[in-house]
Design a protein around this motif. Structure first.
Motif, PDB file in Angstrom:
ATOM      1  N   TYR A  85      14.881  25.863  32.243  1.00  6.09           N
ATOM      2  CA  TYR A  85      15.203  24.455  32.036  1.00  6.09           C
ATOM      3  C   TYR A  85      14.866  24.072  30.605  1.00  6.09           C
ATOM      4  CZ  TYR A  85      14.495  19.411  32.224  1.00  6.09           C
ATOM      5  OH  TYR A  85      14.529  18.080  31.962  1.00  6.09           O
ATOM      6  N   ILE A  86      15.786  23.416  29.945  1.00  7.32           N
ATOM      7  CA  ILE A  86      15.542  22.970  28.568  1.00  7.32           C
ATOM      8  C   ILE A  86      15.569  21.447  28.545  1.00  7.32           C
ATOM      9  CG2 ILE A  86      16.374  23.003  26.196  1.00  7.32           C
ATOM     10  CD1 ILE A  86      17.508  25.769  26.797  1.00  7.32           C
ATOM     11  N   ASP A  87      14.440  20.895  28.145  1.00  3.43           N
ATOM     12  CA  ASP A  87      14.226  19.461  28.214  1.00  3.43           C
ATOM     13  C   ASP A  87      15.101  18.686  27.240  1.00  3.43           C
ATOM     14  OD1 ASP A  87      12.744  16.954  28.486  1.00  3.43           O
ATOM     15  OD2 ASP A  87      11.300  18.281  29.485  1.00  3.43           O
ATOM     16  N   GLN A  88      15.294  17.409  27.521  1.00  8.57           N
ATOM     17  CA  GLN A  88      16.144  16.622  26.632  1.00  8.57           C
ATOM     18  C   GLN A  88      15.401  16.094  25.414  1.00  8.57           C
ATOM     19  OE1 GLN A  88      17.376  12.869  28.344  1.00  8.57           O
ATOM     20  NE2 GLN A  88      15.677  12.930  29.757  1.00  8.57           N
ATOM     21  N   ASP A  89      14.062  16.108  25.434  1.00  8.85           N
ATOM     22  CA  ASP A  89      13.361  15.411  24.350  1.00  8.85           C
ATOM     23  C   ASP A  89      13.176  16.267  23.094  1.00  8.85           C
ATOM     24  OD1 ASP A  89      11.497  17.122  25.256  1.00  8.85           O
ATOM     25  OD2 ASP A  89      10.023  15.615  25.824  1.00  8.85           O
ATOM     26  N   LYS A  90      13.831  17.423  23.052  1.00 11.33           N
ATOM     27  CA  LYS A  90      13.762  18.300  21.871  1.00 11.33           C
ATOM     28  C   LYS A  90      12.321  18.537  21.476  1.00 11.33           C
ATOM     29  CE  LYS A  90      18.276  17.571  21.237  1.00 11.33           C
ATOM     30  NZ  LYS A  90      18.406  17.093  22.629  1.00 11.33           N
ATOM     31  N   HIS A  91      11.478  18.745  22.456  1.00 10.25           N
ATOM     32  CA  HIS A  91      10.059  18.873  22.155  1.00 10.25           C
ATOM     33  C   HIS A  91       9.687  20.343  22.026  1.00 10.25           C
ATOM     34  CE1 HIS A  91       5.844  17.220  22.608  1.00 10.25           C
ATOM     35  NE2 HIS A  91       5.713  18.517  22.425  1.00 10.25           N
ATOM     36  N   MET A 142      17.774  24.463  18.385  1.00  5.62           N
ATOM     37  CA  MET A 142      17.997  25.915  18.257  1.00  5.62           C
ATOM     38  C   MET A 142      16.805  26.681  18.805  1.00  5.62           C
ATOM     39  SD  MET A 142      19.339  26.423  14.403  1.00  5.62           S
ATOM     40  CE  MET A 142      20.603  25.386  13.709  1.00  5.62           C
ATOM     41  N   LEU A 143      15.624  26.223  18.411  1.00  2.00           N
ATOM     42  CA  LEU A 143      14.416  26.928  18.840  1.00  2.00           C
ATOM     43  C   LEU A 143      14.263  26.844  20.356  1.00  2.00           C
ATOM     44  CD1 LEU A 143      11.862  28.443  18.277  1.00  2.00           C
ATOM     45  CD2 LEU A 143      10.727  26.320  17.670  1.00  2.00           C
ATOM     46  N   MET A 144      14.561  25.679  20.909  1.00  2.00           N
ATOM     47  CA  MET A 144      14.389  25.533  22.361  1.00  2.00           C
ATOM     48  C   MET A 144      15.326  26.460  23.115  1.00  2.00           C
ATOM     49  SD  MET A 144      13.412  21.602  23.017  1.00  2.00           S
ATOM     50  CE  MET A 144      13.165  22.008  24.692  1.00  2.00           C
ATOM     51  N   ILE A 145      16.576  26.534  22.632  1.00  2.00           N
ATOM     52  CA  ILE A 145      17.517  27.435  23.296  1.00  2.00           C
ATOM     53  C   ILE A 145      17.144  28.879  22.989  1.00  2.00           C
ATOM     54  CG2 ILE A 145      19.928  28.114  23.491  1.00  2.00           C
ATOM     55  CD1 ILE A 145      20.665  25.230  22.750  1.00  2.00           C
ATOM     56  N   GLY A 146      16.778  29.108  21.723  1.00  2.00           N
ATOM     57  CA  GLY A 146      16.423  30.460  21.297  1.00  2.00           C
ATOM     58  C   GLY A 146      15.279  31.028  22.126  1.00  2.00           C
ATOM     59  N   ARG A 147      14.243  30.237  22.323  1.00  2.00           N
ATOM     60  CA  ARG A 147      13.116  30.804  23.074  1.00  2.00           C
ATOM     61  C   ARG A 147      13.447  30.901  24.560  1.00  2.00           C
ATOM     62  NH1 ARG A 147       8.996  25.599  22.536  1.00  2.00           N
ATOM     63  NH2 ARG A 147       9.925  24.490  24.267  1.00  2.00           N
ATOM     64  N   ALA A 148      14.430  30.108  25.002  1.00  2.00           N
ATOM     65  CA  ALA A 148      14.798  30.200  26.417  1.00  2.00           C
ATOM     66  C   ALA A 148      15.602  31.457  26.714  1.00  2.00           C
ATOM     67  CB  ALA A 148      15.591  28.962  26.832  1.00  2.00           C
ATOM     68  N   ILE A 149      16.394  31.947  25.724  1.00  5.20           N
ATOM     69  CA  ILE A 149      17.226  33.123  26.045  1.00  5.20           C
ATOM     70  C   ILE A 149      16.436  34.417  26.001  1.00  5.20           C
ATOM     71  CG2 ILE A 149      19.423  32.075  25.409  1.00  5.20           C
ATOM     72  CD1 ILE A 149      19.299  33.449  22.766  1.00  5.20           C
ATOM     73  N   LEU A 150      15.188  34.374  25.581  1.00  2.00           N
ATOM     74  CA  LEU A 150      14.355  35.573  25.707  1.00  2.00           C
ATOM     75  C   LEU A 150      14.118  35.821  27.192  1.00  2.00           C
ATOM     76  CD1 LEU A 150      11.790  34.988  22.850  1.00  2.00           C
ATOM     77  CD2 LEU A 150      13.432  36.861  23.014  1.00  2.00           C
ATOM     78  N   GLY A 151      14.146  37.065  27.584  1.00  5.40           N
ATOM     79  CA  GLY A 151      13.985  37.392  28.993  1.00  5.40           C
ATOM     80  C   GLY A 151      15.314  37.397  29.727  1.00  5.40           C
ATOM     81  N   ASP A 152      16.422  37.325  28.981  1.00  9.75           N
ATOM     82  CA  ASP A 152      17.770  37.387  29.547  1.00  9.75           C
ATOM     83  C   ASP A 152      17.939  36.546  30.807  1.00  9.75           C
ATOM     84  OD1 ASP A 152      18.636  39.167  27.571  1.00  9.75           O
ATOM     85  OD2 ASP A 152      17.622  40.806  28.628  1.00  9.75           O
ATOM     86  N   LEU A 156      20.948  28.804  32.462  1.00  9.51           N
ATOM     87  CA  LEU A 156      20.234  27.846  31.600  1.00  9.51           C
ATOM     88  C   LEU A 156      20.608  26.436  32.053  1.00  9.51           C
ATOM     89  CD1 LEU A 156      20.731  29.210  27.954  1.00  9.51           C
ATOM     90  CD2 LEU A 156      18.671  29.333  29.353  1.00  9.51           C
ATOM     91  N   LEU A 157      19.585  25.629  32.324  1.00 12.57           N
ATOM     92  CA  LEU A 157      19.836  24.226  32.655  1.00 12.57           C
ATOM     93  C   LEU A 157      19.462  23.415  31.423  1.00 12.57           C
ATOM     94  CD1 LEU A 157      18.065  24.116  36.133  1.00 12.57           C
ATOM     95  CD2 LEU A 157      20.456  24.656  35.657  1.00 12.57           C
ATOM     96  N   ILE A 158      20.449  22.786  30.794  1.00  9.61           N
ATOM     97  CA  ILE A 158      20.175  22.109  29.529  1.00  9.61           C
ATOM     98  C   ILE A 158      20.415  20.611  29.677  1.00  9.61           C
ATOM     99  CG2 ILE A 158      20.637  22.082  27.066  1.00  9.61           C
ATOM    100  CD1 ILE A 158      21.721  24.893  27.340  1.00  9.61           C
ATOM    101  N   ASP A 159      19.358  19.861  29.409  1.00 10.10           N
ATOM    102  CA  ASP A 159      19.402  18.419  29.618  1.00 10.10           C
ATOM    103  C   ASP A 159      19.804  17.732  28.310  1.00 10.10           C
ATOM    104  OD1 ASP A 159      19.110  16.005  30.750  1.00 10.10           O
ATOM    105  OD2 ASP A 159      17.017  16.253  31.343  1.00 10.10           O
TER     106      ASP A 159
END
Lengths: 230, 328, 289
Positions: A85-91, A142-152, A156-159
């Motif tokens: 899950y990728i949060d919407q607040d770009k945190h 970019m970083l949020m998505i980038g770190r989420a795609i580690l672990g294949d 991806l749920l992107i808010d």
């Protein structure tokens, strides 16, 4: 072979304290598809995503991912199984550098192959030692998505991926999402209909905590005609 | 049912009944319950209505107690005036301390309060030892003159007086405060301070006033304490009893009408009974706190009200307990 | 003022700073990561002091006692965490505060049962005296200062250079996001809690030779510990260190001027700092939540 669904949500109900937010939602996510949920503010999109990712405990219903029931599982297990899950607040973690952000994700998933991150986001390689606090909104995304795609991950749920981003960066995101969906399913939620039209293969319209329509027709997606459901 | 529970006649009936309990229970115990419940009421108001937990209540008890004690020891002999002096002393201290404390967020507030409690203890034990005689304290036996109407120097008189004051305090908090705009704004502070600020309220002033009122209640209890026990020493501000007010409030149910009273009754009762069997009383207080918090923090009255509401009313307002924010 | 007295007051102040730092770094970490105020740390502090007393009087070795105290506390803290504290991580701060205060009271009561009420002496393991600018200073005090510095550096190394430390720093920023990455946040919480309690026990151990070990020792140091965390700002390790230094000096030099100032002066300092900055010296970032 016809594709079996990677995520199967059945009769999901969810609530914040006393107030019910999600009513009997059922949906499917197919492998490697680009799916979008659109709806107005307060329609319950974020709650739905969080419930699927186990960050919130649904009051009833089931979420089956890859043949495994997710309801009741801790969210870190869900993430490690490949549903992120990728949060919407770009945190991003403000005090941590890009490198440390990635290290954390690698530590969680055991996947230290950062090349695939840099393949999608070459800019992160340049920013590797910069702290999260000094990244722009687009770089944080970019970083949020980038770190989420580690672990294949497989899903991806992107808010609200485009919230607060400049138009040129949104263009990049469209390309990125098309690239990413070669490896995993992407479900975004949002209100930016032009963006949704450019990436989605399938759309659910959500209103007052219920799914009110499913749009699969490509032409309809392209001309935004689903907006009548909102 | 709810409305019935909150009416002023209930308060009078309950306290009158309690007053005549002396036919069955020792008067000393009941007097202590009455005085202590006043103390607990202030703390319960802070927790239940303002969302501020204070582990420093003994400090505020001490200022009232020493106000009365120092008046009686050095200046006069009238216990009524002593109680008045105690309350005034505590108002002054609370107004000053409040200026600093209510600016803090709730975590800092709690810690500062407890630090304040320790400092108060040392103030009375060491720094002002010339006037307060530290641990020995001020002995006030035969320093009070009998008073007309209600004779506070007699056990009967102080017993009656404590109950009248307790009933008045109850009336004040549950009738006047609950029905006033001020009471409502207090609850809003606990719920969402920022929104209240957007509405144009100065939350600082509200919190300050509430802080002064609640802790003056503690001061009043302290002054009564001095008059009742005819003595006051530094132990009244000891940190080891810092949790008692909080424990009582949580036990009875913070923010409920009779929570502090029920809590005090059970707490003091347990203390009197248990101290005959176990040597170290804090074990029980500790266990009590843990059990009450793990069992859902509503307290005895809070839980009972929940059941009552289920049986009687169709529409019931949720029992005020500690705020439990959602995960957003 | 007498220069020799001043020097020994400064050294005493520094060693007190060391003890305050060890005791409060746990409080600060727990608040930063779990958003809880763990008042049971004062129980571990007292337990540490009692265990070092017991083991030292049994074996004759203070260092064995130190080890024994830290291990015992580790076990005790683990039990408390599993049974009680684990249930309140996600609850508001008030909740953990009242609950852990209960644990603290229970612990103090149990200590009274086991060791009785009379204070116990612990002999200083290092008895020599060192000459600094013509002033005799007990070496043990210098040892305490060095130990505190070592612990500070170790904690900083752990937080900044190891992956678990990085995860804790990330969690201090936003625990839910750490969870969303796939890291078992509960295990991090447990780790932090245990680390904190062992450091609190260490504070109790090294403080024992300065004072008589008594059941109320945890209670009597609370005020100073709170002043340290408040002045430094909850959740900041650096702030805790800086404010431990301030409070230590204020306490020992204050006591030199007028004995009751030892307790009053740091409170006044705290009030002044809170007047200027309500979140303490280094505590701004965390207060958004």
């Amino acid at each position: 072979m016809g594709t079996a669904n990677i995520v199967e949500v059945k009769n999901l109900n969810s609530a914040y304290g006393q107030s019910k937010v999600i009513f009997d939602v059922s949906l499917q996510i197919k492998p490697k598809e680009r799916l979008s949920i659109v709806g107005r503010n307060g329609a319950g999109k974020t709650t739905l995503l969080k419930s699927i990712a186990s960050l919130l405990n649904p009051t009833s219903g089931s979420v089956v991912y890859d043949g495994i029931e997710l309801v009741g599982k801790p969210s870190y297990d869900v993430a490690r199984m490949g549903l992120k899950y990728i949060d919407q607040d770009k945190h991003v973690f403000l005090d941590l550098t890009v490198r440390e952000n990635l290290e954390l994700s690698s530590y969680a998933t055991g996947d230290y192959d950062w090349d695939k991150v840099f393949k999608h986001f070459p800019k992160l390689k340049i920013l590797i030692d910069r702290k999260g606090a000094f990244l722009s909104g687009g770089e944080r995304q970019m970083l949020m998505i980038g770190r989420a795609i580690l672990g294949d991950p497989k899903v991806l749920l992107i808010d609200e991926p485009t919230e607060g981003l400049a138009p040129s960066i949104v263009d990049d995101l469209v390309t990125t999402f098309h690239e990413l969906s070669k490896d995993c399913a992407i479900m975004t939620v949002g209100q930016n209909l032009s963006f949704v039209s450019r990436i989605a293969e399938r759309i659910y319209a959500m209103k007052e905590g219920k799914l009110v329509a499913e749009i699969t027709d490509e032409a309809k997606i392209k001309d935004n005609s689903y907006s009548c459901y909102l | 049912m709810k409305r019935y529970l909150n009416s002023w006649s209930t308060i009078i009936i309950v306290f009158t009944l309690l007053y005549f309990l002396k036919a069955f229970l020792p008067a000393a115990f009941l007097t202590e319950v009455a005085i202590y419940s006043i103390y607990a009421m202030g703390c319960s108001f802070l927790i239940g209505r303002l969302g501020l937990t204070s582990f420093g209540q003994p400090a505020f008890l001490a200022f009232g107690a020493y106000g009365a004690g120092i008046y009686l020891y050095y200046f006069g002999t009238n216990p009524f005036v002593a109680i008045l002096v105690g309350v005034l002393a505590s108002v002054v201290v609370n107004m000053l301390v409040g200026l600093f404390f209510v600016r803090l967020n709730s975590s800092y507030f709690t810690l500062c309060n407890q630090a304040f409690c320790v400092v108060t203890f040392f103030l009375f034990q060491k720094a002002l030892v010339k006037w307060t005689f530290g641990d020995n304290g001020l002995l006030l036996i035969s320093r009070m003159d009998p008073t007309p109407v209600i004779d506070l120097t007699s056990p009967k008189g102080i017993y009656l007086f404590a109950f009248i004051v307790a009933a008045l305090v109850w009336f004040f908090y549950n009738y006047l405060m609950k029905r006033s705009v001020f009471g409502a704004t207090c609850l809003c502070v606990k719920d969402n301070e920022q929104k209240l600020r957007f509405l144009g309220y100065k939350t600082y002033n509200i919190k300050w006033l509430a802080f002064v009122i609640a802790n003056t209640t503690a001061g009043l209890a302290g002054a009564l304490y001095t008059v009742y026990f005819c003595m006051v020493n530094a132990n009244i501000a000891s940190v080891s009893s810092a949790s008692e007010a909080v424990a009582i409030s949580m036990l009875g149910g913070a923010g409920t009408l009779f929570g502090p009273l029920v809590g005090t009754f059970i707490f003091i009762g347990l203390k009197d009974i248990a101290s005959q069997f176990i040597r170290h009383w804090e074990v029980l207080v500790g266990l009590l706190l843990i059990v009450v918090m793990l069992a859902g923090q509503k307290g005895i009255v809070g839980s009972l009200e929940g059941y009552l509401a289920k049986y009687t009313a169709k529409k019931s307002e949720p029992t005020p307990a500690l705020t439990q924010e959602g995960g957003v | 003022m007498n220069g020799q007295l001043l020097i020994s007051a400064i050294v005493l102040g520094l060693s007190m700073s060391g003890i305050y730092f060890l005791l409060t770094v746990g409080l600060s970490l727990c608040y930063g990561l779990m958003r809880m105020i763990s008042l049971d740390q004062f129980f571990y502090y007292a337990l540490g002091a009692y265990m070092v007393y017991t083991v030292t009087s049994l074996t004759g070795s203070f260092w064995l006692g130190m080890l024994g105290a830290m291990l015992t506390t580790l076990v005790a803290a683990f039990v408390v965490e599993r049974l009680i504290v684990k249930r309140v991580y996600s609850k508001p701060v008030m909740f953990s505060m009242i609950l852990t205060f209960g644990v603290n009271l229970l612990g103090v009561g149990l200590i009274k049962y086991v060791w009785g009420l009379s204070p116990k002496p612990v002999a200083s393991p290092i008895s020599g005296i060192m000459n600094i600018f013509g002033t005799g200073v007990p070496i043990y005090r210098l040892f305490v200062i060095v130990l505190a510095v070592v612990v500070y550096l170790a904690v900083q190394y752990f937080l900044n250079k190891t992956i678990l430390g990085t995860a804790i720093r990330a969690g201090i920023d936003d625990a839910e996001k750490v969870e969303a990455l796939g890291i078992n946040i509960n295990r991090l919480f447990t780790l932090t809690f245990l680390l904190s309690s062992v450091l609190s026990a260490l504070a109790g151990v090294i403080h024992a030779p300065f004072v008589m070990v008594s059941p109320e020792m945890g209670m009597s140091i609370t005020a100073f510990a709170f002043m340290v965390v408040i002045i430094g700002g909850l959740g900041s390790i650096k702030g805790t260190m800086v404010s431990a230094l301030i409070v230590g000096q204020v306490v020992s030099i204050g006591a030199l001027i007028w004995a009751p100032l030892a307790e009053m002066a740091p409170f006044l300092v705290m009030m002044i700092i809170l007047l200027i900055k309500p979140t303490g010296l280094y505590g701004s970032k965390l207060m958004n939540r």
